[in-house]
Write an enzyme that holds these catalytic residues in place. Structure first.
Site, PDB file in Angstrom:
ATOM      1  N   ARG A 285      61.947  30.578  88.662  1.00 14.39           N
ATOM      2  CA  ARG A 285      63.374  30.418  88.411  1.00 14.39           C
ATOM      3  C   ARG A 285      64.185  31.227  89.417  1.00 14.39           C
ATOM      4  O   ARG A 285      63.798  32.320  89.792  1.00 14.39           O
ATOM      5  CB  ARG A 285      63.704  30.921  86.994  1.00 14.39           C
ATOM      6  CG  ARG A 285      63.385  29.911  85.939  1.00 14.39           C
ATOM      7  CD  ARG A 285      63.506  30.447  84.543  1.00 14.39           C
ATOM      8  NE  ARG A 285      64.694  31.260  84.288  1.00 14.39           N
ATOM      9  CZ  ARG A 285      65.100  31.581  83.067  1.00 14.39           C
ATOM     10  NH1 ARG A 285      64.435  31.149  82.014  1.00 14.39           N
ATOM     11  NH2 ARG A 285      66.158  32.333  82.893  1.00 14.39           N
TER      12      ARG A 285
ATOM     13  N   LYS B 170      60.157  33.500  74.074  1.00  9.56           N
ATOM     14  CA  LYS B 170      61.044  32.615  73.291  1.00  9.56           C
ATOM     15  C   LYS B 170      60.835  31.150  73.655  1.00  9.56           C
ATOM     16  O   LYS B 170      60.684  30.305  72.790  1.00  9.56           O
ATOM     17  CB  LYS B 170      62.528  32.907  73.597  1.00  9.56           C
ATOM     18  CG  LYS B 170      63.080  34.171  73.041  1.00  9.56           C
ATOM     19  CD  LYS B 170      64.612  34.164  73.104  1.00  9.56           C
ATOM     20  CE  LYS B 170      65.178  34.037  74.506  1.00  9.56           C
ATOM     21  NZ  LYS B 170      65.071  35.212  75.357  1.00  9.56           N
TER      22      LYS B 170
ATOM     23  N   ARG C 280      70.016  40.972  83.348  1.00 10.86           N
ATOM     24  CA  ARG C 280      69.855  40.239  82.092  1.00 10.86           C
ATOM     25  C   ARG C 280      69.337  41.161  80.974  1.00 10.86           C
ATOM     26  O   ARG C 280      69.738  41.045  79.821  1.00 10.86           O
ATOM     27  CB  ARG C 280      68.944  39.034  82.290  1.00 10.86           C
ATOM     28  CG  ARG C 280      69.746  37.815  82.729  1.00 10.86           C
ATOM     29  CD  ARG C 280      68.982  36.850  83.598  1.00 10.86           C
ATOM     30  NE  ARG C 280      67.776  36.367  83.022  1.00 10.86           N
ATOM     31  CZ  ARG C 280      66.650  36.177  83.725  1.00 10.86           C
ATOM     32  NH1 ARG C 280      66.605  36.448  85.005  1.00 10.86           N
ATOM     33  NH2 ARG C 280      65.591  35.704  83.146  1.00 10.86           N
TER      34      ARG C 280
ATOM     35  N   ARG D 163      73.864  34.507  71.833  1.00 14.50           N
ATOM     36  CA  ARG D 163      73.595  35.712  72.614  1.00 14.50           C
ATOM     37  C   ARG D 163      74.690  36.745  72.427  1.00 14.50           C
ATOM     38  O   ARG D 163      74.576  37.851  72.959  1.00 14.50           O
ATOM     39  CB  ARG D 163      73.528  35.351  74.091  1.00 14.50           C
ATOM     40  CG  ARG D 163      72.106  35.121  74.628  1.00 14.50           C
ATOM     41  CD  ARG D 163      72.257  34.779  76.067  1.00 14.50           C
ATOM     42  NE  ARG D 163      71.195  34.983  76.972  1.00 14.50           N
ATOM     43  CZ  ARG D 163      70.302  34.068  77.318  1.00 14.50           C
ATOM     44  NH1 ARG D 163      70.242  32.916  76.701  1.00 14.50           N
ATOM     45  NH2 ARG D 163      69.456  34.320  78.285  1.00 14.50           N
TER      46      ARG D 163
ATOM     47  N   ARG E  73      56.143  34.463  85.679  1.00 12.59           N
ATOM     48  CA  ARG E  73      56.648  33.254  85.008  1.00 12.59           C
ATOM     49  C   ARG E  73      56.980  32.146  86.010  1.00 12.59           C
ATOM     50  O   ARG E  73      57.580  32.385  87.045  1.00 12.59           O
ATOM     51  CB  ARG E  73      57.907  33.606  84.210  1.00 12.59           C
ATOM     52  CG  ARG E  73      58.628  32.392  83.671  1.00 12.59           C
ATOM     53  CD  ARG E  73      59.516  32.739  82.530  1.00 12.59           C
ATOM     54  NE  ARG E  73      60.793  33.270  82.955  1.00 12.59           N
ATOM     55  CZ  ARG E  73      61.769  33.594  82.096  1.00 12.59           C
ATOM     56  NH1 ARG E  73      61.564  33.472  80.801  1.00 12.59           N
ATOM     57  NH2 ARG E  73      62.908  34.059  82.531  1.00 12.59           N
TER      58      ARG E  73
HETATM   59  P1  AMP Z   1      67.710  31.577  79.571  1.00  9.83           P
HETATM   60  O1  AMP Z   1      66.926  30.431  80.113  1.00  9.83           O
HETATM   61  O2  AMP Z   1      67.913  31.521  78.086  1.00  9.83           O
HETATM   62  O3  AMP Z   1      67.203  32.923  80.036  1.00  9.83           O
HETATM   63  O4  AMP Z   1      69.202  31.421  80.185  1.00  9.83           O
HETATM   64  C1  AMP Z   1      69.414  31.427  81.587  1.00  9.83           C
HETATM   65  C2  AMP Z   1      70.874  31.742  81.882  1.00  9.83           C
HETATM   66  O5  AMP Z   1      71.735  30.725  81.300  1.00  9.83           O
HETATM   67  C3  AMP Z   1      71.396  33.059  81.332  1.00  9.83           C
HETATM   68  O6  AMP Z   1      71.068  34.169  82.163  1.00  9.83           O
HETATM   69  C4  AMP Z   1      72.908  32.776  81.282  1.00  9.83           C
HETATM   70  O7  AMP Z   1      73.491  32.828  82.579  1.00  9.83           O
HETATM   71  C5  AMP Z   1      72.941  31.318  80.825  1.00  9.83           C
HETATM   72  N1  AMP Z   1      72.924  31.230  79.340  1.00  9.83           N
HETATM   73  C6  AMP Z   1      71.963  30.625  78.564  1.00  9.83           C
HETATM   74  N2  AMP Z   1      72.273  30.725  77.260  1.00  9.83           N
HETATM   75  C7  AMP Z   1      73.441  31.400  77.182  1.00  9.83           C
HETATM   76  C8  AMP Z   1      74.261  31.841  76.111  1.00  9.83           C
HETATM   77  N3  AMP Z   1      73.930  31.612  74.830  1.00  9.83           N
HETATM   78  N4  AMP Z   1      75.409  32.518  76.418  1.00  9.83           N
HETATM   79  C9  AMP Z   1      75.767  32.753  77.691  1.00  9.83           C
HETATM   80  N5  AMP Z   1      75.025  32.399  78.749  1.00  9.83           N
HETATM   81  C10 AMP Z   1      73.869  31.721  78.518  1.00  9.83           C
END
Ligand code: AMP
Length: 224
Positions: free
Chosen positions: A163, A17, A174, A93, A130
């Site tokens: 990360r 993504k 996740r 999400r 990653r």
């Molecule tokens: P990502 O980089 O999109 O994998 O997001 C990393 C983390 O940010 C996730 O595991 C959540 O803790 C938080 N997060 C990001 N986007 C959302 C969302 N739309 N709703 C809730 N938590 C989010």
């Protein structure tokens, strides 16, 4: 090329993504809006908001809906996003977030929500290798796409790191949350005629080409 697009990118963690969202935002010349990048930047800044977000990120839990919706509402009402569009990466999400999004983007709506489909086995391999720039969020892979100078971002010279939430336990959590909370969104967008299921396998160039073809096809049917 016809600039401007209003896009949502869905897909499991590791589906590509982030990589595709950056490429599409350059292609259509629209801002890349990543909620994950926004929260990681807030955590790094040490702000009160960041401290509150940190515990969710480290555990791989979702930040509460009302907080995330507030962040996205604020970002999508700037002139650049209302006039030119956006690529939303990591949002929505949950169904509640999707419902809020459709209200925020009135009257133009969305062009398409892309579901990047990929095998769970590939996802786990990709997540293990990653790496991400801690300044600009550019994505790398130690196996397929390392930075030119190890540990240094090609784009901005920032530190390229793993990360904090790419640990085995947080990844498992996740992926579980994805199945429970986010996978139902695929049907939700499909029921509204907004979904494109796209194959996320292949090189980044091949996937981008596939996505652009589909997005351009959809845009033709949307008045601007
Ligand atoms: P990502 O980089 O999109 O994998 O997001 C990393 C983390 O940010 C996730 O595991 C959540 O803790 C938080 N997060 C990001 N986007 C959302 C969302 N739309 N709703 C809730 N938590 C989010």
């Amino acid at each position: 090329m016809n600039p401007g697009a209003r896009l949502v990118i869905l897909g499991k963690q590791g589906a590509g993504k982030g990589t595709q969202a950056v490429r599409l935002s350059r292609h259509y010349v629209v801002p890349h809006v990543s909620t994950g990048d926004t929260f990681r930047a807030a955590v790094r800044s040490g702000s009160e908001f960041g401290k509150r977000a940190q515990k969710y990120l480290e555990a791989g839990e979702l930040v509460p809906d009302e907080v995330v919706i507030g962040v996205v509402r604020e970002r999508l009402t700037h002139d650049d996003t209302t006039h030119r569009g956006f690529v939303l990466d990591g949002f929505p999400r949950t169904v509640q977030q999707a419902e809020a999004l459709m209200e925020i983007v009135v009257p133009q709506g969305l062009d398409v929500a892309i579901d990047l489909e990929i095998d769970t086995r590939v996802v786990l391999e990709r997540l293990a290798s990653r790496r991400v720039c801690s300044d600009c969020g550019a994505n790398y892979s130690v196996s397929d796409n390392p930075p030119r100078v190890p540990g240094i971002c090609d784009v901005c010279g920032g530190d390229v790191v793993q990360r904090d939430d790419d640990t085995e336990a947080a990844i498992r959590r996740r992926l579980e949350l994805y199945d429970h909370e986010t996978a139902p969104l695929v049907d939700w967008f499909d029921e509204r005629g907004l979904l494109a299921r796209m194959d996320g396998m292949g090189s980044p160039d091949q996937v981008t080409e596939r996505l652009v073809t589909e997005i351009d096809r959809r845009k033709k049917f949307r008045p601007r």
